[in-house]
Design a protein around this motif. Sequence first.
Motif, short mmCIF file in Angstrom:
data_model
loop_
_atom_site.label_atom_id
_atom_site.label_comp_id
_atom_site.label_asym_id
_atom_site.label_seq_id
_atom_site.Cartn_x
_atom_site.Cartn_y
_atom_site.Cartn_z
N ASP A 119 -10.51 4.14 -11.55
CA ASP A 119 -11.97 4.02 -11.48
C ASP A 119 -12.49 4.38 -10.10
OD1 ASP A 119 -11.08 1.82 -10.07
OD2 ASP A 119 -11.71 0.37 -11.57
N GLY A 120 -11.88 5.37 -9.48
CA GLY A 120 -12.36 5.86 -8.20
C GLY A 120 -12.15 4.91 -7.04
N GLY A 121 -11.18 4.00 -7.15
CA GLY A 121 -10.90 3.08 -6.05
C GLY A 121 -11.57 1.73 -6.18
N GLN A 122 -12.23 1.47 -7.30
CA GLN A 122 -12.86 0.16 -7.48
C GLN A 122 -11.83 -0.93 -7.77
OE1 GLN A 122 -16.60 0.11 -9.83
NE2 GLN A 122 -16.32 2.31 -10.05
N SER A 123 -10.69 -0.55 -8.33
CA SER A 123 -9.60 -1.49 -8.58
C SER A 123 -8.29 -0.73 -8.53
CB SER A 123 -9.77 -2.19 -9.94
OG SER A 123 -9.69 -1.25 -11.00
N TRP A 124 -7.19 -1.48 -8.34
CA TRP A 124 -5.88 -0.85 -8.16
C TRP A 124 -4.81 -1.59 -8.93
CZ3 TRP A 124 -5.42 3.61 -5.34
CH2 TRP A 124 -6.51 3.96 -4.54
N VAL A 125 -3.79 -0.86 -9.36
CA VAL A 125 -2.61 -1.42 -9.99
C VAL A 125 -1.39 -0.93 -9.21
CG1 VAL A 125 -1.15 -1.45 -12.04
CG2 VAL A 125 -3.64 -1.55 -12.29
N GLN A 126 -0.52 -1.87 -8.85
CA GLN A 126 0.72 -1.47 -8.18
C GLN A 126 1.64 -0.84 -9.21
OE1 GLN A 126 2.78 -4.55 -6.05
NE2 GLN A 126 4.08 -3.11 -4.96
N ILE A 127 2.04 0.40 -8.96
CA ILE A 127 2.80 1.16 -9.95
C ILE A 127 4.30 1.02 -9.74
CG2 ILE A 127 3.30 3.47 -10.81
CD1 ILE A 127 0.63 2.32 -11.73
N THR A 128 4.76 1.21 -8.51
CA THR A 128 6.19 1.09 -8.28
C THR A 128 6.61 -0.36 -8.48
OG1 THR A 128 5.62 0.99 -5.94
CG2 THR A 128 6.59 3.03 -6.76
N GLY A 129 7.76 -0.54 -9.08
CA GLY A 129 8.27 -1.88 -9.30
C GLY A 129 8.57 -2.57 -7.99
N ILE A 130 8.47 -3.88 -8.01
CA ILE A 130 8.69 -4.65 -6.78
C ILE A 130 10.14 -4.61 -6.34
CG2 ILE A 130 6.75 -6.19 -7.08
CD1 ILE A 130 8.54 -8.10 -8.46
N HIS A 131 11.04 -4.12 -7.22
CA HIS A 131 12.43 -3.99 -6.82
C HIS A 131 12.71 -2.62 -6.21
CE1 HIS A 131 13.08 -7.71 -8.83
NE2 HIS A 131 12.71 -7.23 -9.99
N GLU A 132 11.74 -1.73 -6.27
CA GLU A 132 11.94 -0.38 -5.78
C GLU A 132 11.59 -0.30 -4.30
OE1 GLU A 132 10.75 2.81 -8.73
OE2 GLU A 132 9.67 1.11 -9.54
N VAL A 133 12.02 0.78 -3.66
CA VAL A 133 11.71 0.99 -2.26
C VAL A 133 10.19 1.01 -2.06
CG1 VAL A 133 11.88 2.59 -0.34
CG2 VAL A 133 13.85 2.19 -1.81
N ALA A 134 9.72 0.24 -1.11
CA ALA A 134 8.28 0.04 -0.97
C ALA A 134 7.60 1.06 -0.07
CB ALA A 134 8.01 -1.36 -0.43
N SER A 135 8.35 1.79 0.72
CA SER A 135 7.75 2.65 1.73
C SER A 135 7.25 3.95 1.12
CB SER A 135 8.79 2.97 2.81
OG SER A 135 8.26 3.87 3.75
N VAL A 136 5.99 4.29 1.43
CA VAL A 136 5.37 5.53 0.95
C VAL A 136 4.69 6.21 2.13
CG1 VAL A 136 3.75 6.58 -0.66
CG2 VAL A 136 4.98 4.50 -1.32
N SER A 137 5.05 7.44 2.41
CA SER A 137 4.46 8.17 3.53
C SER A 137 3.79 9.47 3.11
CB SER A 137 5.53 8.47 4.59
OG SER A 137 6.59 9.22 4.01
N SER A 138 4.09 9.99 1.92
CA SER A 138 3.48 11.23 1.46
C SER A 138 3.46 11.26 -0.06
CB SER A 138 4.26 12.45 1.99
OG SER A 138 3.65 13.65 1.58
N ILE A 139 2.32 11.67 -0.62
CA ILE A 139 2.15 11.81 -2.07
C ILE A 139 1.49 13.16 -2.34
CG2 ILE A 139 0.96 10.95 -4.13
CD1 ILE A 139 1.10 8.17 -2.93
#
Length: 915
Positions: A119-139
């Motif tokens: 919805d254009g940034g009005q709300s968010w859902v965490q997609i990667t599982g909490i057991h997965e590597v959490a670091s994100v630097s480029s998409i």
Amino acid sequence: MIYFLILIFITSTSVFAKGPITEQKEDVKKRKEWMQSTYENTNVANPQMFKQRQETFSASLPNASEGVFTKGSQISSQTWMHAGPKNIGGRTRAVAYDKTNPNIIIAGGISGGIWRSVDGGQSWVQITGIHEVASVSSIIQDPRLGRNNEWYCAGGETQGNSASMFFSAYYGGNGILKSTDNGITWKPYGTTTNNSPQVNETIDYVYRLAIDPTNLDEDILYAAGVLNILRISDNGNKIESALDLDGFLPVNLYSDIMITPSGKFYATLSTMAYIGNVTHQGIFYSEDGKHWVDISPDFLQPTLRIVMDYAQSDENLVYFFSQNIKEYSTGCDERYPECYSIFKLDNTDGKKEWTNLSENIPFFDSKQGFNYIGTQNGYCMAINVSPIDPNIVVLAGANCFISYDGFTSQDRIQWVAGYRPDYDSKTFDYKTQRVEYFKYSLKYHFENGSGWDFHLFVFNPDKPNEMISASDRGLQKLNDVSENAEKNWIDLNNGYCTTQVYACAINKYDASDNTIFAGFQDNNTLACFDESMHFDKYCSGDGFESYITKYGSVIVSAQENYIVRLDLDKSEIIGLSYISTGDYSIPNPPFTTAYAVEPKEEKEMVIATNTAIGICYDITTDDIFGTLVVTNIDQLAATTVEFGQTENKLVLIGTKNKNKNIYKITDYSEENLEYEVINLPEYVTGYYISDIWTDPTDNDHFIAIVSNYLTLGMLETKDGGNTWTDNGGNLEEFPDGTGAGSSFRCYERIVYNNDTLHFLGTSDGLFSTKNLDGANTVWMREGANTIGKAVIADIEVRELDGRIVVATHGNGLFKTNYSTSVEEFDGSNLGFAVSEVFPNPASSYINFVINSDKASYIDAKLLDLNGKEVANIAKEEFTGTKTIEYNISSLAAGTYFLHISNGNSFITKKVNVVR
């Protein structure tokens, strides 16, 4: 042996000697040095192989199922729920609009995982599982026709992270992830997640990804990271160096990669080397991604880092932004324009025409002197070009500027975000109008609704004048970048929970008080006074320790020895007093100051730094908190301070010195200070004591936590430090502490309803046990489906009502109230079990399976993030196995909790709803 020291009295020095705390700006270099000292261990021969071993070992650790009673289980986990902040995001280097539907935005926290908004940034859902590597630097999204549903992401950060490059737990990346369903689910890409050591350091620390848009037959991916730029083909199974530079393998600290729609390849390599000597540096060009030529302009100076962007309206125009260095090794004073360069390349028909625009580096007049670019040694750098006008160029470091003539002059440059140039600290006199000054500075000094310390800007494909910034404050949107438009920033951190917490505090005297104070990396000290998860700012800079007193005041602190007492009327600041052990008494103050308040009367405070111990005898007084006394102690290097709870004058000070000492103060007065030195056992190879816990009934019983890797670090003594027992138990791979065990960070114990539960915060999540039993201790993972493997920075408990708050360095705060005591099981009560929810994320239906060995009355409901019931799914009695399907199509996108109870036990599962 007991030592007696004569203290140096400082009875007349004003705490205002260094100026008000609210003008503090973070020191990235000091922060990095401090962070590395908390976990480093020189015995690690290959940090990357160590990280992979740690991930494998971590997967073998047992979970304390959330509320599930199973045969032989020692404890049941608490039901952990997020506690915010939901209105402030953490450091973000990656964000992208969906080219086919800009309402879909995908972003990544540098230690908070992948998040998706529909919805254009009005709300968010965490997609990667909490057991997965959490670091994100480029998409990135695949730009090729028919492939827009495919996305790639990479992680890792070499500067600024609490685990940084070496010895990291889950802050480095783990290769490349790929999504084929438009960013909803992600899987490892080929063999990028388990490469050989010689390429791991690049693939796990990526600055930028790019895909060859001209190759329609094969996916060719490029990753610019530390050391090198990689070319990745064969569905992620073939990884090779992308730069063919006369047979030399690059070893550069920074790199960048960019490919235009027609297939023009650009790469940059810094002058600074990561290891060895730099063989090539500068700007390189290729037309096939394999054969490269050096096209660096003659005026290019030695650079720490170069970033770039092309004009989408004319891809032959490319802008470059560099952080310069002097010669090949020394730094540059970033307050001056010569530390930066801007230049433009016109590559029309291959003519390679360069224009040096550096004389127009934006340096505006500012009353406070904050209004320069401020890349902080390459930590925050961005240059991005408007998709419709090649003369609209966004340039940013700590501050953000927009040029409307391509930096050909200084006449058409606007400051649009960062440290406000119109901020004037002289509006109020901080000595006589301290409350007014403090509030003014909190509100106006650092922000105008935007972020600060910027890393990337992206433009809306459907509204090209609309722009999102990725910064240390998460995500914000600028409504219109046009020259004559009013610059209004809209915050997009609506449940984008990626903040990096250093420490937190709760009110331990009032069970009805839900207040949480917490210190955040580059996001100040923030507080929330209810269950809304909306946090407001109460101190600037990097926020650290807070302490909520029984007198209606709160002690808050920031980096480099700054501490302030805030007097509150509910959430309103009505008074304050400053204290500092800064430059006037201690040269080169540490990045973080350790302090503790005497817990009974709450009038005395002990402050410890690199070389000194300070005693404040009455923190309830106005002006300077009373008398500050300081004495120099060689190699003190204090890291944590804790009062004994049965004797008013007993204080334990943890250190980071190689002698592995704890200083035990047995008495202090205004004339002398008595202390003894307690040594950790010889078998402990680390020496950063990150936390100390003292028994409220026995001062000879305390626990010291050593946070370094490859060492035993959960140390307990019951005789004042004469003998020690390590309680790391199953969290250690090998009995001597070597191997792939995690880094221990903090410890806390709660006694509630005559039941005791021990918590240990690690770089691999939160663990608990009912019994400390030396090497036989069995730790169970807490919040496996909520907290996951987030780094745990702090744990706070309130025994009045069993409230527990946990601070993570990547996903904000979590909370629970301790449930009832859990009995030991003899096999007669097997309880019930619940499968994972599937699909998850889900958009229309969710399914789960319940298994019960005896007749059970099951109550299943969905809760929102605040614990409010939003749907009742089932209330029925059954025995055996039952599959339940529930329609969620009416629910808004977001995160929910499936809570299932049989009256005696319960289980909670996280459910992500997407639209």
